[in-house]
Design a protein around this motif. Structure first.
Motif, short mmCIF file in Angstrom:
data_model
loop_
_atom_site.label_atom_id
_atom_site.label_comp_id
_atom_site.label_asym_id
_atom_site.label_seq_id
_atom_site.Cartn_x
_atom_site.Cartn_y
_atom_site.Cartn_z
N HIS A 246 0.48 -1.00 0.17
CA HIS A 246 0.18 0.43 -0.01
C HIS A 246 0.25 0.56 0.23
O HIS A 246 0.34 2.32 -0.35
CB HIS A 246 -0.95 -0.03 1.92
N ALA A 350 -0.95 2.62 -6.38
CA ALA A 350 -2.25 1.63 -4.71
C ALA A 350 -2.96 3.28 -4.58
O ALA A 350 -4.14 3.02 -3.84
CB ALA A 350 -1.86 0.84 -4.30
N GLN A 351 -2.20 3.71 -4.16
CA GLN A 351 -2.87 5.31 -3.41
C GLN A 351 -4.12 5.87 -4.14
O GLN A 351 -4.41 6.43 -3.88
CB GLN A 351 -2.15 6.67 -3.48
N ALA A 354 -7.30 3.37 -4.63
CA ALA A 354 -7.88 3.45 -3.52
C ALA A 354 -8.22 4.96 -3.08
O ALA A 354 -9.60 4.83 -1.70
CB ALA A 354 -7.10 4.24 -1.93
N HIS A 355 -7.83 6.03 -3.42
CA HIS A 355 -9.44 7.30 -3.64
C HIS A 355 -10.58 7.11 -3.70
O HIS A 355 -10.69 6.79 -4.81
CB HIS A 355 -8.41 8.43 -4.37
N GLU A 372 -4.85 -5.01 -6.78
CA GLU A 372 -4.85 -3.95 -5.66
C GLU A 372 -6.75 -3.26 -6.51
O GLU A 372 -7.51 -2.15 -5.52
CB GLU A 372 -4.25 -2.89 -6.68
N TYR A 375 -8.84 -4.89 -4.28
CA TYR A 375 -9.10 -4.81 -3.02
C TYR A 375 -10.02 -3.78 -2.85
O TYR A 375 -10.42 -3.16 -1.66
CB TYR A 375 -7.54 -5.08 -2.49
N PHE A 376 -9.67 -2.24 -3.95
CA PHE A 376 -10.28 -0.94 -3.42
C PHE A 376 -12.00 -1.41 -4.17
O PHE A 376 -12.02 0.12 -4.07
CB PHE A 376 -9.04 -0.11 -4.33
N SER A 449 -14.35 -6.81 -3.44
CA SER A 449 -13.42 -6.57 -2.67
C SER A 449 -13.17 -6.51 -0.86
O SER A 449 -12.63 -7.13 -0.03
CB SER A 449 -14.13 -4.91 -2.73
N ARG A 453 -10.62 -8.57 1.91
CA ARG A 453 -10.54 -7.95 2.62
C ARG A 453 -10.77 -9.20 3.97
O ARG A 453 -10.18 -9.15 5.12
CB ARG A 453 -11.29 -6.18 3.54
#
Length: 479
Positions: A246, A350-351, A354-355, A372, A375-376, A449, A453
């Motif tokens: 991440h 990833a950043q 994630a937004h 990724e 996941y997001f 997603s 997790r």
């Protein structure tokens, strides 16, 4: 109690290295009876590796050894270069492990090697120390099943690359649907890569188990095939993912701060992100077509646009100097889209994913990027380039129904250009579909997603597989 020493040998490729380092951290955080030493093989002049290894929290449980650098033969063939590099490093690996066992003495017992999927030749060294080798596999379970099955077809039935190309599709045990042969990886379709493929797949079959960066809920059909299919069930697999990094390293990348600031001002799930991995780039004609499709779609966007390396070299794509962007893009594109988008170079992927503003991802479908995105909770529009990416794109769109197709069979070979040109209308359709708020696949990717997790939490599928793996390693010490 004596610690179980585990030696990790990651591939020099940064994408592989990052997920291997994350996995090492996962292991030692889970069980303090383990001690991990990572033997880092560097490509000549590759400084990116240091950025990741230097950021690791070195402790009594985690140790990094940079192996001496070996020069590569002057060839643009990446597979033969890698093979030569690994062979040249074998004596260094042997010496490093011998030193390690001497230093530790009574305090630790060498329990296992964990080698990257492209470093299985190091199984020879593990055998000299009489310990098992586990492979760390950075693609998915379905692709692993495909590789093993194609190796069996070649070895048992003598099915070569020409015959594969003439079959419209194949039944692969790890895929629920028949896979079109044009979506198979280049390493099985190209005659010149046949011997590389055979030794690569053979190496996987020689392992004592395979740790896969995936999770059971994502690839339940493929995981089941390893339990039930006669050709696969002899090889234990441990799907322990998603293992993600991440914290993309952003030294000196002012772009990344600007991008996040810009995204903060955008509405929820409104922006499409276009990014094609560390080795993805396009020629100027295709770049202009992508720009046209973005403009026609009217969508807000972040586009990671990279400059192709010089032809015939093994270099990675680089960032365009700002002064060159105007000439690569259609005239006036940057001015016309200033309010709705950003064209950047390297991206903190990833950043960005994630937004909350990101609503869709136009991706090359590399496995790390795929994990990724899932996941997001961001749906993918598929544009594969090479390696496992065509079959990943097929898995996302046809098997899992959590992706949208731009193309599935596009590919770029090392020494030649792409197999065809992708038109703006196709790309635009993909962008519109992936941003469709009512799309069925959007709901599905959000559900997946949540599952990704939960898999990592106590009692989750990946948590449990990791426990089984640790039990296997600890058994080597007690026996």
């Amino acid at each position: 109690m004596k610690k179980a020493e585990v030696v990790f040998i990651p591939s020099p490729d940064v994408g592989h290295l990052v997920s291997t380092l994350e996995f090492a951290k996962l292991l030692i955080n889970r069980d303090n009876r383990l001690r991990i030493t990572i033997l880092v093989i560097k490509l000549p002049h590759a400084s990116e590796t240091d950025v990741y290894t230097k950021s690791l929290p070195i402790s009594d449980s985690l140790n990094i050894i940079n192996l001496p650098e070996c020069s590569l033969p002057s060839t643009s063939n990446i597979t033969s270069s890698m093979t030569s590099l690994l062979e040249a490093q074998k004596p260094n690996v042997k010496q490093a492990v011998a030193n390690l066992t001497t230093e530790r003495g009574e305090n630790g017992v060498l329990a296992a090697f964990v080698v990257d999927m492209f470093c299985t030749t190091m199984i020879d060294v593990a055998k000299e120390f009489s310990v098992p080798t586990l492979v760390f596999y950075t693609s998915g379970v379905a692709f692993l099943g495909l590789v093993l099955h194609l190796h069996t077809l070649r070895e048992r039935d003598n099915v070569d690359s020409d015959q594969l190309l003439h079959l419209p599709e194949l039944d692969i045990p790890s895929f629920a649907n028949s896979v079109p042969s044009k979506l198979l990886p280049s390493i099985v379709l190209r005659k010149d890569l046949e011997s590389f493929f055979m030794s690569y797949a053979n190496g996987l079959k020689n392992a004592d188990g395979i740790i896969v960066n995936s999770f059971e809920e994502l690839e339940c059909y493929a995981v089941q095939s390893f339990l039930s299919h006669s050709g696969l069930c002899c090889l234990p697999i441990y799907p322990v993912g998603p293992i993600l990094n991440h914290e993309h390293k952003t030294e000196g990348k002012t772009d990344s701060v600007d991008v996040i600031k810009w995204l903060d001002d955008q509405p929820l799930s409104s922006v499409v992100f276009l990014c094609f991995g560390s080795r993805g780039s396009f020629d100027e004609d295709q770049v202009k077509e992508i720009a046209l499709s973005i403009e026609n779609s009217g969508a807000s966007f972040v586009w990671s646009l990279r400059k192709p390396p010089s032809k015939g070299t093994m270099a990675s794509p680089s960032d365009y100097p700002l002064s060159d962007l105007d000439s690569v893009l259609p005239e006036g594109f940057l001015d016309r889209t200033r309010e709705i988008g950003m064209v950047i170079g390297w991206a903190p992927q990833a950043q960005i994913l994630a937004h909350r503003a990101i609503g869709g991802f136009v991706s090359h479908c590399g496995w790390n990027s795929t994990l990724e995105s899932i996941y997001f909770g961001v749906p993918i529009a598929t544009w594969p380039l090479h390696a496992d990416q065509q079959s990943n794109a097929f898995e996302l769109t046809c098997e899992l129904k959590i992706g949208v197709e731009i193309v599935l069979d596009y590919r770029v070979e090392d020494n030649s250009g792409p197999n065809y040109f992708v038109t703006a209308d196709k790309i635009e359709r993909g962008i519109r579909s992936v941003l469709d708020r009512d799309g069925e696949f959007r709901k599905k990717v959000k559900e997946m997603s949540d599952k990704s997790r939960k898999a990592l939490l106590e009692g989750g599928s990946s948590y449990n597989y990791l426990g089984h793996l640790i039990d296997y390693i600890m058994n080597q010490v007690s026996n």
